[in-house]
Design a protein around this motif. Structure first.
Motif, short mmCIF file in Angstrom:
data_model
loop_
_atom_site.label_atom_id
_atom_site.label_comp_id
_atom_site.label_asym_id
_atom_site.label_seq_id
_atom_site.Cartn_x
_atom_site.Cartn_y
_atom_site.Cartn_z
N GLN A 41 52.37 34.42 35.87
CA GLN A 41 51.31 34.43 34.85
C GLN A 41 49.94 34.58 35.51
O GLN A 41 49.58 33.80 36.39
CB GLN A 41 51.38 33.13 34.03
CG GLN A 41 52.64 33.02 33.24
CD GLN A 41 52.82 31.68 32.57
OE1 GLN A 41 51.99 30.79 32.70
NE2 GLN A 41 53.90 31.54 31.84
N THR A 42 49.21 35.60 35.07
CA THR A 42 47.87 35.86 35.58
C THR A 42 46.96 36.28 34.43
O THR A 42 47.45 36.68 33.37
CB THR A 42 47.86 37.00 36.63
OG1 THR A 42 48.26 38.22 35.99
CG2 THR A 42 48.78 36.69 37.80
N ILE A 43 45.66 36.21 34.66
CA ILE A 43 44.70 36.66 33.64
C ILE A 43 44.85 38.16 33.42
O ILE A 43 44.88 38.64 32.30
CB ILE A 43 43.25 36.31 34.06
CG1 ILE A 43 43.03 34.80 34.05
CG2 ILE A 43 42.23 36.99 33.15
CD1 ILE A 43 43.10 34.15 32.69
N THR A 44 44.97 38.91 34.51
CA THR A 44 45.11 40.36 34.38
C THR A 44 46.41 40.71 33.67
O THR A 44 46.44 41.60 32.81
CB THR A 44 45.04 41.03 35.76
OG1 THR A 44 43.82 40.65 36.39
CG2 THR A 44 45.09 42.54 35.64
N LEU A 48 46.62 42.82 30.20
CA LEU A 48 47.41 44.04 30.03
C LEU A 48 48.46 43.87 28.94
O LEU A 48 48.69 44.78 28.14
CB LEU A 48 48.06 44.43 31.36
CG LEU A 48 47.07 44.85 32.46
CD1 LEU A 48 47.80 45.05 33.78
CD2 LEU A 48 46.31 46.10 32.06
N ASP A 49 49.09 42.72 28.88
CA ASP A 49 50.11 42.45 27.87
C ASP A 49 49.51 42.45 26.46
O ASP A 49 50.17 42.85 25.50
CB ASP A 49 50.80 41.12 28.16
CG ASP A 49 52.14 41.01 27.45
OD1 ASP A 49 53.05 41.79 27.81
OD2 ASP A 49 52.26 40.16 26.55
N VAL A 53 42.37 46.96 28.50
CA VAL A 53 42.29 47.82 29.67
C VAL A 53 42.09 47.01 30.94
O VAL A 53 42.58 47.35 32.00
CB VAL A 53 41.14 48.84 29.50
CG1 VAL A 53 40.99 49.71 30.73
CG2 VAL A 53 41.37 49.70 28.28
N ASP A 54 41.36 45.89 30.82
CA ASP A 54 41.09 45.05 31.99
C ASP A 54 40.88 43.60 31.55
O ASP A 54 40.84 43.30 30.36
CB ASP A 54 39.88 45.56 32.77
CG ASP A 54 38.61 45.61 31.93
OD1 ASP A 54 38.56 44.97 30.85
OD2 ASP A 54 37.66 46.27 32.33
N ARG A 55 40.72 42.71 32.53
CA ARG A 55 40.58 41.29 32.20
C ARG A 55 39.22 40.96 31.58
O ARG A 55 39.07 39.94 30.92
CB ARG A 55 40.85 40.42 33.41
CG ARG A 55 39.93 40.61 34.56
CD ARG A 55 40.46 39.89 35.80
NE ARG A 55 39.61 40.16 36.93
CZ ARG A 55 38.70 39.30 37.39
NH1 ARG A 55 38.58 38.13 36.85
NH2 ARG A 55 37.95 39.62 38.41
N GLN A 56 38.23 41.81 31.77
CA GLN A 56 36.91 41.58 31.17
C GLN A 56 37.00 41.47 29.65
O GLN A 56 36.28 40.70 29.03
CB GLN A 56 35.93 42.69 31.58
CG GLN A 56 34.52 42.49 31.04
CD GLN A 56 33.89 41.17 31.48
OE1 GLN A 56 33.95 40.81 32.63
NE2 GLN A 56 33.31 40.45 30.53
N SER A 57 37.94 42.20 29.07
CA SER A 57 38.11 42.15 27.61
C SER A 57 38.49 40.75 27.13
O SER A 57 38.09 40.32 26.05
CB SER A 57 39.18 43.15 27.17
OG SER A 57 38.80 44.46 27.54
N PHE A 97 42.48 31.31 46.19
CA PHE A 97 41.59 32.45 45.90
C PHE A 97 41.48 32.67 44.39
O PHE A 97 40.37 32.83 43.85
CB PHE A 97 42.13 33.71 46.59
CG PHE A 97 41.35 34.94 46.28
CD1 PHE A 97 40.12 35.18 46.88
CD2 PHE A 97 41.83 35.87 45.36
CE1 PHE A 97 39.40 36.33 46.59
CE2 PHE A 97 41.11 37.02 45.06
CZ PHE A 97 39.89 37.24 45.68
N ALA A 98 42.61 32.67 43.70
CA ALA A 98 42.61 32.91 42.25
C ALA A 98 41.84 31.81 41.52
O ALA A 98 41.04 32.08 40.62
CB ALA A 98 44.04 32.99 41.74
N LEU A 99 42.05 30.55 41.92
CA LEU A 99 41.36 29.45 41.25
C LEU A 99 39.86 29.49 41.50
O LEU A 99 39.06 29.19 40.61
CB LEU A 99 41.95 28.11 41.70
CG LEU A 99 43.35 27.82 41.14
CD1 LEU A 99 43.98 26.63 41.84
CD2 LEU A 99 43.30 27.60 39.64
#
Length: 145
Positions: A41-44, A48-49, A53-57, A97-99
């Motif tokens: 599980q990731t933000i990106t 996408l799911d 188009v990207d995580r900014q949305s 890094f992700a956190l």
């Protein structure tokens, strides 16, 4: 369409919303977390799911009051997956890094309780030395006058 109607029509600005209702978004978010293993599980991946188009949305949707709570909870679930990764793995670098990219900080605060008696004596000695050098500088200035 006449010129009068043409100027009075209001068109929505920007792209149309991908999700018409918060319930529609919640359904898609729930499906992502139900179908995706915890360690993937990731933000990106969520973005996408959901069809973005990207995580900014995701962050843009979070700014909308009616979707804010849904997105915050989804982001917390992703953070949770990284926390679990930290506890279970010997190599937590990726999770750290992700956190940090999710707003976590790696800082150390030192309080006076953390200072040993020897450290306190060193600090005091430095202060005294600093005060003596200030006095010496002042007396040299007075002699020059």
């Amino acid at each position: 369409m006449t010129n009068e109607t043409k100027h009075t029509e209001k068109r929505p600005l920007g792209k149309p919303r991908m999700f018409k209702t918060p319930e529609e978004l919640q359904e898609k978010v729930d499906a992502y977390f139900d179908e995706t293993p915890l360690n993937e599980q990731t933000i990106t991946g969520l973005a996408l799911d959901l069809g973005f188009v990207d995580r900014q949305s995701i962050y843009d949707y979070e700014k909308r009051p009616e979707y804010s709570c849904i997105i915050k909870k989804a982001r917390s679930k992703v953070e949770y997956s990284y926390e679990v990764h930290l506890k279970k793995n010997d190599k937590p670098t990726g999770a750290i890094f992700a956190l940090k990219n999710m707003g976590w900080r790696d800082e150390r605060k030192i309080t006076t309780e953390d200072v040993t008696p020897i450290d306190k004596r060193i600090i005091e000695a430095r202060k005294r030395r600093s005060n003596f050098s200030e006095i010496d500088d002042q007396s040299e200035d007075e002699e020059d006058e």
